[in-house]
Design a protein around this motif. Structure first.
Motif, PDB file in Angstrom:
ATOM      1  N   ARG A  37     -62.597 -28.748 -45.808  1.00 32.23           N
ATOM      2  CA  ARG A  37     -62.385 -29.708 -45.399  1.00 32.23           C
ATOM      3  C   ARG A  37     -63.769 -30.401 -45.543  1.00 32.23           C
ATOM      4  O   ARG A  37     -63.999 -31.367 -44.790  1.00 32.23           O
ATOM      5  CB  ARG A  37     -61.651 -30.036 -44.107  1.00 32.23           C
ATOM      6  CG  ARG A  37     -60.395 -30.121 -44.842  1.00 32.23           C
ATOM      7  CD  ARG A  37     -58.934 -30.609 -43.887  1.00 32.23           C
ATOM      8  NE  ARG A  37     -57.641 -30.556 -43.860  1.00 32.23           N
ATOM      9  CZ  ARG A  37     -56.612 -29.578 -44.022  1.00 32.23           C
ATOM     10  NH1 ARG A  37     -57.326 -29.046 -44.040  1.00 32.23           N
ATOM     11  NH2 ARG A  37     -55.556 -29.191 -44.173  1.00 32.23           N
ATOM     12  N   GLU A  90     -53.981 -43.442 -44.385  1.00 29.64           N
ATOM     13  CA  GLU A  90     -53.786 -42.892 -43.678  1.00 29.64           C
ATOM     14  C   GLU A  90     -53.826 -42.897 -42.189  1.00 29.64           C
ATOM     15  O   GLU A  90     -53.079 -42.307 -41.572  1.00 29.64           O
ATOM     16  CB  GLU A  90     -55.551 -41.780 -43.631  1.00 29.64           C
ATOM     17  CG  GLU A  90     -55.162 -40.495 -45.614  1.00 29.64           C
ATOM     18  CD  GLU A  90     -53.719 -40.088 -45.637  1.00 29.64           C
ATOM     19  OE1 GLU A  90     -52.345 -40.228 -45.509  1.00 29.64           O
ATOM     20  OE2 GLU A  90     -53.961 -38.217 -44.897  1.00 29.64           O
ATOM     21  N   TYR A  94     -50.977 -41.992 -40.072  1.00 30.61           N
ATOM     22  CA  TYR A  94     -51.476 -41.335 -38.397  1.00 30.61           C
ATOM     23  C   TYR A  94     -50.297 -41.528 -37.773  1.00 30.61           C
ATOM     24  O   TYR A  94     -49.804 -41.419 -36.607  1.00 30.61           O
ATOM     25  CB  TYR A  94     -52.268 -40.714 -38.417  1.00 30.61           C
ATOM     26  CG  TYR A  94     -53.138 -39.594 -39.189  1.00 30.61           C
ATOM     27  CD1 TYR A  94     -52.807 -38.568 -38.732  1.00 30.61           C
ATOM     28  CD2 TYR A  94     -52.793 -39.228 -40.890  1.00 30.61           C
ATOM     29  CE1 TYR A  94     -52.817 -37.213 -39.320  1.00 30.61           C
ATOM     30  CE2 TYR A  94     -53.144 -38.131 -41.622  1.00 30.61           C
ATOM     31  CZ  TYR A  94     -53.207 -36.888 -40.297  1.00 30.61           C
ATOM     32  OH  TYR A  94     -53.852 -35.970 -41.510  1.00 30.61           O
ATOM     33  N   MET A  98     -46.508 -41.602 -39.979  1.00 32.15           N
ATOM     34  CA  MET A  98     -45.678 -40.223 -39.157  1.00 32.15           C
ATOM     35  C   MET A  98     -45.229 -39.933 -38.187  1.00 32.15           C
ATOM     36  O   MET A  98     -44.842 -40.250 -36.744  1.00 32.15           O
ATOM     37  CB  MET A  98     -47.238 -38.808 -39.514  1.00 32.15           C
ATOM     38  CG  MET A  98     -47.137 -39.455 -41.031  1.00 32.15           C
ATOM     39  SD  MET A  98     -49.367 -38.617 -41.408  1.00 32.15           S
ATOM     40  CE  MET A  98     -48.801 -36.667 -40.717  1.00 32.15           C
ATOM     41  N   TRP A 102     -44.033 -33.915 -37.197  1.00 31.63           N
ATOM     42  CA  TRP A 102     -44.564 -34.232 -38.135  1.00 31.63           C
ATOM     43  C   TRP A 102     -46.703 -33.914 -37.617  1.00 31.63           C
ATOM     44  O   TRP A 102     -46.972 -32.816 -37.995  1.00 31.63           O
ATOM     45  CB  TRP A 102     -45.002 -35.383 -39.575  1.00 31.63           C
ATOM     46  CG  TRP A 102     -45.879 -34.963 -40.994  1.00 31.63           C
ATOM     47  CD1 TRP A 102     -45.994 -33.816 -40.518  1.00 31.63           C
ATOM     48  CD2 TRP A 102     -45.663 -35.408 -41.512  1.00 31.63           C
ATOM     49  NE1 TRP A 102     -46.896 -33.905 -41.791  1.00 31.63           N
ATOM     50  CE2 TRP A 102     -46.216 -35.005 -42.841  1.00 31.63           C
ATOM     51  CE3 TRP A 102     -44.500 -36.862 -42.445  1.00 31.63           C
ATOM     52  CZ2 TRP A 102     -46.688 -35.776 -44.174  1.00 31.63           C
ATOM     53  CZ3 TRP A 102     -45.051 -37.523 -43.534  1.00 31.63           C
ATOM     54  CH2 TRP A 102     -46.119 -36.305 -44.410  1.00 31.63           C
ATOM     55  N   LEU A 106     -48.485 -30.907 -38.006  1.00 31.87           N
ATOM     56  CA  LEU A 106     -50.222 -31.000 -38.600  1.00 31.87           C
ATOM     57  C   LEU A 106     -51.477 -30.752 -37.021  1.00 31.87           C
ATOM     58  O   LEU A 106     -52.445 -30.674 -37.353  1.00 31.87           O
ATOM     59  CB  LEU A 106     -50.234 -32.279 -38.598  1.00 31.87           C
ATOM     60  CG  LEU A 106     -49.567 -32.205 -39.757  1.00 31.87           C
ATOM     61  CD1 LEU A 106     -50.304 -33.512 -40.464  1.00 31.87           C
ATOM     62  CD2 LEU A 106     -50.246 -31.018 -41.083  1.00 31.87           C
ATOM     63  N   LEU A 109     -53.931 -27.933 -37.121  1.00 30.26           N
ATOM     64  CA  LEU A 109     -54.746 -27.885 -38.067  1.00 30.26           C
ATOM     65  C   LEU A 109     -55.864 -29.154 -38.639  1.00 30.26           C
ATOM     66  O   LEU A 109     -57.213 -28.871 -38.257  1.00 30.26           O
ATOM     67  CB  LEU A 109     -53.914 -28.428 -39.765  1.00 30.26           C
ATOM     68  CG  LEU A 109     -53.278 -27.590 -40.233  1.00 30.26           C
ATOM     69  CD1 LEU A 109     -52.615 -28.565 -41.455  1.00 30.26           C
ATOM     70  CD2 LEU A 109     -53.857 -25.881 -40.665  1.00 30.26           C
ATOM     71  N   THR A 111     -55.874 -32.194 -38.293  1.00 34.29           N
ATOM     72  CA  THR A 111     -56.905 -33.570 -39.390  1.00 34.29           C
ATOM     73  C   THR A 111     -56.035 -33.734 -38.573  1.00 34.29           C
ATOM     74  O   THR A 111     -55.517 -35.196 -37.565  1.00 34.29           O
ATOM     75  CB  THR A 111     -56.236 -32.891 -40.612  1.00 34.29           C
ATOM     76  OG1 THR A 111     -54.122 -33.319 -40.369  1.00 34.29           O
ATOM     77  CG2 THR A 111     -55.769 -32.052 -41.477  1.00 34.29           C
ATOM     78  N   ASP A 112     -57.369 -35.458 -38.969  1.00 35.83           N
ATOM     79  CA  ASP A 112     -56.665 -36.567 -38.933  1.00 35.83           C
ATOM     80  C   ASP A 112     -56.860 -37.511 -39.930  1.00 35.83           C
ATOM     81  O   ASP A 112     -56.837 -37.089 -41.119  1.00 35.83           O
ATOM     82  CB  ASP A 112     -57.319 -37.388 -37.326  1.00 35.83           C
ATOM     83  CG  ASP A 112     -58.699 -37.793 -37.450  1.00 35.83           C
ATOM     84  OD1 ASP A 112     -59.349 -37.291 -39.355  1.00 35.83           O
ATOM     85  OD2 ASP A 112     -59.921 -37.239 -36.829  1.00 35.83           O
ATOM     86  N   LYS A 115     -61.019 -39.106 -43.828  1.00 36.59           N
ATOM     87  CA  LYS A 115     -61.490 -37.911 -44.542  1.00 36.59           C
ATOM     88  C   LYS A 115     -62.916 -38.416 -45.417  1.00 36.59           C
ATOM     89  O   LYS A 115     -63.243 -38.568 -45.941  1.00 36.59           O
ATOM     90  CB  LYS A 115     -60.644 -38.507 -45.710  1.00 36.59           C
ATOM     91  CG  LYS A 115     -58.758 -38.663 -45.314  1.00 36.59           C
ATOM     92  CD  LYS A 115     -58.610 -37.733 -45.186  1.00 36.59           C
ATOM     93  CE  LYS A 115     -57.358 -37.459 -44.041  1.00 36.59           C
ATOM     94  NZ  LYS A 115     -56.582 -36.199 -43.611  1.00 36.59           N
ATOM     95  N   HIS A 171     -55.470 -32.707 -51.440  1.00 31.80           N
ATOM     96  CA  HIS A 171     -55.094 -33.609 -50.213  1.00 31.80           C
ATOM     97  C   HIS A 171     -54.195 -34.535 -51.298  1.00 31.80           C
ATOM     98  O   HIS A 171     -54.179 -34.990 -52.171  1.00 31.80           O
ATOM     99  CB  HIS A 171     -56.472 -34.769 -50.205  1.00 31.80           C
ATOM    100  CG  HIS A 171     -56.895 -35.339 -49.671  1.00 31.80           C
ATOM    101  ND1 HIS A 171     -55.992 -35.393 -48.530  1.00 31.80           N
ATOM    102  CD2 HIS A 171     -56.799 -36.863 -50.155  1.00 31.80           C
ATOM    103  CE1 HIS A 171     -55.710 -37.024 -47.712  1.00 31.80           C
ATOM    104  NE2 HIS A 171     -56.395 -37.842 -48.864  1.00 31.80           N
ATOM    105  N   THR A 172     -53.243 -35.093 -50.463  1.00 33.51           N
ATOM    106  CA  THR A 172     -52.325 -35.827 -51.076  1.00 33.51           C
ATOM    107  C   THR A 172     -51.622 -37.539 -49.743  1.00 33.51           C
ATOM    108  O   THR A 172     -51.015 -37.312 -48.807  1.00 33.51           O
ATOM    109  CB  THR A 172     -51.055 -35.710 -50.681  1.00 33.51           C
ATOM    110  OG1 THR A 172     -50.268 -35.202 -49.763  1.00 33.51           O
ATOM    111  CG2 THR A 172     -50.314 -34.616 -52.736  1.00 33.51           C
TER     112      THR A 172
END
Ligand code: IYR
Length: 222
Positions: A37, A90, A94, A98, A102, A106, A109, A111-112, A115, A171-172
Motif C-alpha cells: 500500500r 471511500e 468508511y 460500511m 466490516w 479491517l 490492516l 486501512t482508511d 488512498k 483495490h476495489t
C-alpha cells in the motif's frame, strides 16, 4: 457454428524431479508476494506493464470471449482525478456505508479512506469486465462466466507483476462508477478492480498475516 481447426497441443513433459523442482520454485516465488500500500514514485517502463497485461490475457475464459479490458494509466493528471474520486467514495464508505462488523475486521490492516498510492504508484491499471460484447454492427454479443474469467485474468496479472519484481494491490473502491466516467469506457465495460503498480516505497511495511495451511484449504478424496 463451424469448429475451430484443432492442432496437436505440443505439450512438454518434465521429469518427476523437474516437476517437483519447478512446482516448489513457483510456490516459493508466490509465497513472497504481498499486497503493498506504499509505493515509490519511481517510473516503471510501459513495456513491463504490457508484458503483465499480455500474461493476464492468456487466461482461460468462457467461450474464449476474453471479456476483459486493462486500462493502464500512467498520466499523473488522470491518476490524481482517480484518487480524488476514489477517496470521496471511500470516505463515505468508511464513515457511513460500511457496517461496524466490516470496519472491525479491517482495523488490523490499518486501512482508511485515504488512498495516496493512487497518486504515488506510477501506473494504475483499471480492469473492466465486458458484461457483453459489442459486434461491428453494434449488436450485443453474450459473454459467459464473465466474473470467473476476469478474476482468473487478474490472478495471472498479479503473478506476472510479482514475478518481474513489481508490487501491486487489489483495490476495489466502492462504488466504482467514477472509473467508467474518468476513463471514458463504453457501457458494456464494468469496472472490476483497480491495481496500483510500481516499486514498493523503501519504507513500505506489510502486516504480519498468515496464509491458511494446506490442511485448512484442501479436502482430499484420494
Ligand atoms: N475498499 C476499501 C475497504 C477494504 C475492504 C477489504 I474486504 C479489504 O481487504 C481492504 C480494504 C479500501 O480499499 O480501503
Amino acid at each position: 457454428m463451424k469448429q475451430y481447426p484443432f492442432v496437436p497441443y505440443g505439450w512438454k513433459r518434465y521429469s518427476s524431479a523437474q516437476m517437483v523442482e519447478r512446482a516448489k520454485q513457483f510456490l516459493q516465488t508466490m509465497e513472497t508476494r504481498r499486497s503493498v500500500r506504499e509505493f515509490s514514485s519511481e517510473p516503471v517502463p510501459r513495456g513491463l506493464i504490457e508484458v503483465a497485461i499480455e500474461t493476464a490475457s492468456t487466461a482461460p475464459s468462457g467461450a474464449n470471449r476474453q471479456p476483459w479490458k486493462f486500462v493502464a494509466v500512467g498520466n499523473l493528471e488522470i491518476r490524481r482525478r482517480i484518487r480524488v474520486a476514489a477517496e470521496a467514495e471511500e470516505k463515505v464508505s468508511y464513515e457511513q456505508r460500511m457496517p461496524a462488523e466490516w470496519l472491525e475486521v479491517l482495523a488490523p490492516l490499518g486501512t482508511d479512506w485515504q488512498k495516496p498510492f493512487l497518486e504515488t504508484a506510477p501506473w494504475l491499471v483499471v480492469v473492466f469486465a465486458d458484461a457483453y460484447g459489442v459486434l461491428a454492427d453494434g449488436s450485443k454479443q453474450k459473454n459467459y462466466y464473465v466474473q470467473e474469467s476476469v478474476g482468473i485474468a487478474c490472478g495471472l496479472f498479479i503473478a506476472a507483476l510479482h514475478q518481474m519484481g513489481l508490487a501491486t494491490l487489489t483495490h476495489t473502491p466502492s462504488p466504482m462508477g467514477f472509473l467508467s466516467e474518468i476513463l471514458k469506457r463504453p457501457k458494456n465495460e464494468r469496472p472490476y478492480i483497480l491495481f496500483p503498480v510500481g516499486y514498493p516505497a523503501e519504507s513500505a511495511k506489510v502486516p504480519v498475516i498468515k496464509k491458511k495451511s494446506l490442511e485448512q484449504v484442501a479436502v482430499w478424496f484420494d
